[in-house]
Write a protein that holds these residues in place. Structure first.
Motif, short mmCIF file in Angstrom:
data_model
loop_
_atom_site.label_atom_id
_atom_site.label_comp_id
_atom_site.label_asym_id
_atom_site.label_seq_id
_atom_site.Cartn_x
_atom_site.Cartn_y
_atom_site.Cartn_z
N ASN A 74 0.83 -1.21 0.00
CA ASN A 74 0.00 0.00 0.00
C ASN A 74 0.86 1.26 0.00
O ASN A 74 0.59 2.20 -0.75
N VAL A 75 1.91 1.31 0.85
CA VAL A 75 2.75 2.52 0.88
C VAL A 75 3.58 2.66 -0.38
O VAL A 75 3.91 3.78 -0.78
N ARG A 76 3.92 1.54 -1.03
CA ARG A 76 4.63 1.63 -2.31
C ARG A 76 3.73 2.29 -3.36
O ARG A 76 4.18 3.10 -4.16
N ALA A 77 2.44 1.94 -3.35
CA ALA A 77 1.50 2.49 -4.33
C ALA A 77 1.02 3.89 -3.94
O ALA A 77 0.78 4.73 -4.81
N ASN A 78 0.86 4.13 -2.63
CA ASN A 78 0.30 5.39 -2.13
C ASN A 78 1.09 5.82 -0.90
O ASN A 78 0.72 5.48 0.22
N PRO A 79 2.20 6.57 -1.09
CA PRO A 79 3.07 6.88 0.04
C PRO A 79 2.52 7.87 1.07
O PRO A 79 3.10 8.01 2.14
N GLU A 80 1.42 8.54 0.75
CA GLU A 80 0.84 9.47 1.73
C GLU A 80 0.00 8.66 2.71
O GLU A 80 -0.94 7.97 2.32
N VAL A 81 0.37 8.73 4.00
CA VAL A 81 -0.25 7.90 5.03
C VAL A 81 -0.70 8.77 6.21
O VAL A 81 -0.33 9.94 6.31
N THR A 82 -1.49 8.16 7.10
CA THR A 82 -1.88 8.81 8.35
C THR A 82 -1.26 8.00 9.48
O THR A 82 -1.31 6.76 9.47
N VAL A 83 -0.68 8.70 10.44
CA VAL A 83 -0.03 8.07 11.58
C VAL A 83 -0.75 8.52 12.85
O VAL A 83 -1.03 9.70 13.02
N GLU A 84 -1.05 7.56 13.72
CA GLU A 84 -1.56 7.87 15.06
C GLU A 84 -0.49 7.43 16.05
O GLU A 84 -0.07 6.27 16.05
N LEU A 85 -0.06 8.38 16.86
CA LEU A 85 1.01 8.16 17.82
C LEU A 85 0.52 8.72 19.15
O LEU A 85 0.40 9.94 19.28
N GLY A 86 0.19 7.84 20.10
CA GLY A 86 -0.44 8.32 21.33
C GLY A 86 -1.76 8.98 20.98
O GLY A 86 -2.60 8.37 20.32
N THR A 87 -1.91 10.24 21.35
CA THR A 87 -3.14 10.97 21.02
C THR A 87 -2.95 11.87 19.80
O THR A 87 -3.89 12.56 19.40
N ASP A 88 -1.74 11.88 19.22
CA ASP A 88 -1.48 12.69 18.02
C ASP A 88 -1.86 11.92 16.76
O ASP A 88 -1.62 10.71 16.67
N LYS A 89 -2.40 12.64 15.79
CA LYS A 89 -2.73 12.05 14.49
C LYS A 89 -2.23 13.03 13.44
O LYS A 89 -2.53 14.23 13.51
N PHE A 90 -1.43 12.54 12.49
CA PHE A 90 -0.85 13.43 11.50
C PHE A 90 -0.61 12.69 10.18
O PHE A 90 -0.54 11.47 10.14
N GLN A 91 -0.42 13.48 9.13
CA GLN A 91 -0.11 12.94 7.81
C GLN A 91 1.40 12.80 7.71
O GLN A 91 2.16 13.57 8.30
N ALA A 92 1.82 11.81 6.93
CA ALA A 92 3.25 11.58 6.72
C ALA A 92 3.46 10.99 5.33
O ALA A 92 2.52 10.50 4.70
#
Length: 137
Positions: A74-92
């Protein structure tokens, strides 16, 4: 079933501000949401990680299976992802590293924190990819 296992971890992660118990008690996990390479649908996976400078590093180990995990394709085809780390949520942006000294250095750094990753590398005939996650400004 793996999907039930992941679903329970994801629910526990979100209910407890990123903390989970069981085999992951005391360890940091993140939730990685990718866009399915074939389906185009969002897919979320709990993953171990380490930090390396401004990057978050994850490993496409699939516990040493002979194939890469679905999220890696999935990341090879679509490298824009969402990350949840603790209570933070961000694009990467996800960047696979499949060979060379940087891949080896990052994999070794993960093994230092979670020695089980050494077993995964011994168990499989493939070179396990490393993926860096760079937060999108």
């Amino acid at each position: 079933m793996a999907s039930d296992w992941n679903t329970n971890i994801i629910e526990e992660f979100r209910a407890n501000s990123g903390k989970v118990g069981g085999p992951f008690a005391g360890r940091e996990l993140l939730l990685l949401t990718t866009t399915g390479a074939k389906s185009g649908l969002p897919r979320t996976n709990p993953l171990a990680f380490i930090r390396d400078g401004g990057h978050i590093v994850i490993i496409a180990s699939k516990a040493g299976a002979p194939t890469n995990p679905d999220w890696y394709y999935n990341v090879r085809a679509n490298p824009e992802v969402t990350v949840e780390l603790g209570t933070d949520k961000f694009q990467a942006t996800a960047t696979p590293i499949t060979e060379g000294p940087e891949r080896d250095r990052l994999y070794a750094a993960m093994v230092e924190v979670m020695p089980g990753f050494a077993d995964y590398a011994e168990k499989t005939g493939r070179v396990i990819p490393v993926v860096t996650l760079t937060p999108t400004p």
